[in-house]
Scaffold this motif. Sequence first.
Motif, PDB file in Angstrom:
ATOM      1  N   TRP A   1      -8.261   1.233   3.315  1.00  0.00           N
ATOM      2  CA  TRP A   1      -8.124   0.905   4.737  1.00  0.00           C
ATOM      3  C   TRP A   1      -9.252  -0.013   5.179  1.00  0.00           C
ATOM      4  O   TRP A   1      -9.029  -1.007   5.871  1.00  0.00           O
ATOM      5  CB  TRP A   1      -8.107   2.179   5.579  1.00  0.00           C
ATOM      6  CG  TRP A   1      -8.026   1.933   7.063  1.00  0.00           C
ATOM      7  CD1 TRP A   1      -9.070   1.680   7.916  1.00  0.00           C
ATOM      8  CD2 TRP A   1      -6.851   1.891   7.864  1.00  0.00           C
ATOM      9  NE1 TRP A   1      -8.610   1.501   9.199  1.00  0.00           N
ATOM     10  CE2 TRP A   1      -7.244   1.624   9.185  1.00  0.00           C
ATOM     11  CE3 TRP A   1      -5.499   2.070   7.596  1.00  0.00           C
ATOM     12  CZ2 TRP A   1      -6.345   1.528  10.239  1.00  0.00           C
ATOM     13  CZ3 TRP A   1      -4.592   1.973   8.646  1.00  0.00           C
ATOM     14  CH2 TRP A   1      -5.018   1.705   9.949  1.00  0.00           C
ATOM     15  N   LYS A   2     -10.460   0.334   4.795  1.00  0.00           N
ATOM     16  CA  LYS A   2     -11.635  -0.436   5.225  1.00  0.00           C
ATOM     17  C   LYS A   2     -11.603  -1.871   4.703  1.00  0.00           C
ATOM     18  O   LYS A   2     -12.179  -2.771   5.308  1.00  0.00           O
ATOM     19  CB  LYS A   2     -12.915   0.254   4.756  1.00  0.00           C
ATOM     20  CG  LYS A   2     -13.181   1.570   5.474  1.00  0.00           C
ATOM     21  CD  LYS A   2     -14.401   2.245   4.913  1.00  0.00           C
ATOM     22  CE  LYS A   2     -14.632   3.593   5.544  1.00  0.00           C
ATOM     23  NZ  LYS A   2     -15.779   4.294   4.938  1.00  0.00           N
ATOM     24  N   ALA A   3     -10.915  -2.105   3.582  1.00  0.00           N
ATOM     25  CA  ALA A   3     -10.836  -3.450   3.002  1.00  0.00           C
ATOM     26  C   ALA A   3      -9.843  -4.348   3.751  1.00  0.00           C
ATOM     27  O   ALA A   3      -9.859  -5.564   3.570  1.00  0.00           O
ATOM     28  CB  ALA A   3     -10.427  -3.354   1.533  1.00  0.00           C
ATOM     29  N   LEU A   4      -9.001  -3.757   4.589  1.00  0.00           N
ATOM     30  CA  LEU A   4      -8.030  -4.561   5.350  1.00  0.00           C
ATOM     31  C   LEU A   4      -8.749  -5.321   6.464  1.00  0.00           C
ATOM     32  O   LEU A   4      -9.800  -4.883   6.950  1.00  0.00           O
ATOM     33  CB  LEU A   4      -6.944  -3.656   5.942  1.00  0.00           C
ATOM     34  CG  LEU A   4      -6.017  -2.999   4.931  1.00  0.00           C
ATOM     35  CD1 LEU A   4      -5.150  -1.942   5.622  1.00  0.00           C
ATOM     36  CD2 LEU A   4      -5.146  -4.035   4.241  1.00  0.00           C
ATOM     37  N   PRO A   5      -8.183  -6.475   6.879  1.00  0.00           N
ATOM     38  CA  PRO A   5      -8.825  -7.255   7.958  1.00  0.00           C
ATOM     39  C   PRO A   5      -8.877  -6.463   9.273  1.00  0.00           C
ATOM     40  O   PRO A   5      -8.123  -5.518   9.478  1.00  0.00           O
ATOM     41  CB  PRO A   5      -7.906  -8.467   8.119  1.00  0.00           C
ATOM     42  CG  PRO A   5      -6.911  -8.421   7.028  1.00  0.00           C
ATOM     43  CD  PRO A   5      -6.953  -7.083   6.395  1.00  0.00           C
TER      44      PRO A   5
END
Length: 183
Positions: free
Chosen positions: A172-176
Amino acid sequence: MFRALHLIINTIMIRVFISILATLCFLGYSKPDMYDYPKSVPEDFSISLTWGCYGVSSYESKTGKLIKTTDTTHPDDYVTYYQLTYADKAYIYDLIVSMDVLSYPDVYNPQEDNYCSPSETLILDVTFNGVSKEIKAEDICGIKFTSESKKGQKFLSTCQAIITRLEETEEWKALPEFEFLYE
């Protein structure tokens, strides 16, 4: 003597009648027990959760598809995959059992007489032991995530805990960042 015997028999009969009546009332009108949920996470346990303003975020454990938002210029950039670990499944399953998911109606408003704009959507779909249950709550005030009723608060807290668990993943954290925010 006959009168005393008659009084004793009537008293005994009244007590027996009251006892039988109380037993029948207790058995007939007592709250049914919760569904007998399995103690450990069932093999077929899966969960689907949709949340956010207008339900733009979602997760489906069968496929692992995790969507941060569909309200964006490039929706594919906001999609990733995350498979629940056994610890995730156990955590979520415990939440589901604790809230007694099968006791909720299919369409549910945990915040009666509470309106805000933009509204939030929560759709929780759970499967275990061949049993599926979907609870749809639309037009709720997600800003607060509070309810006047214990049952409503349990539903909201369970959904919020699952959302938090998903949003804490590296995937999730890697998504923009969100492209559009609602005011």
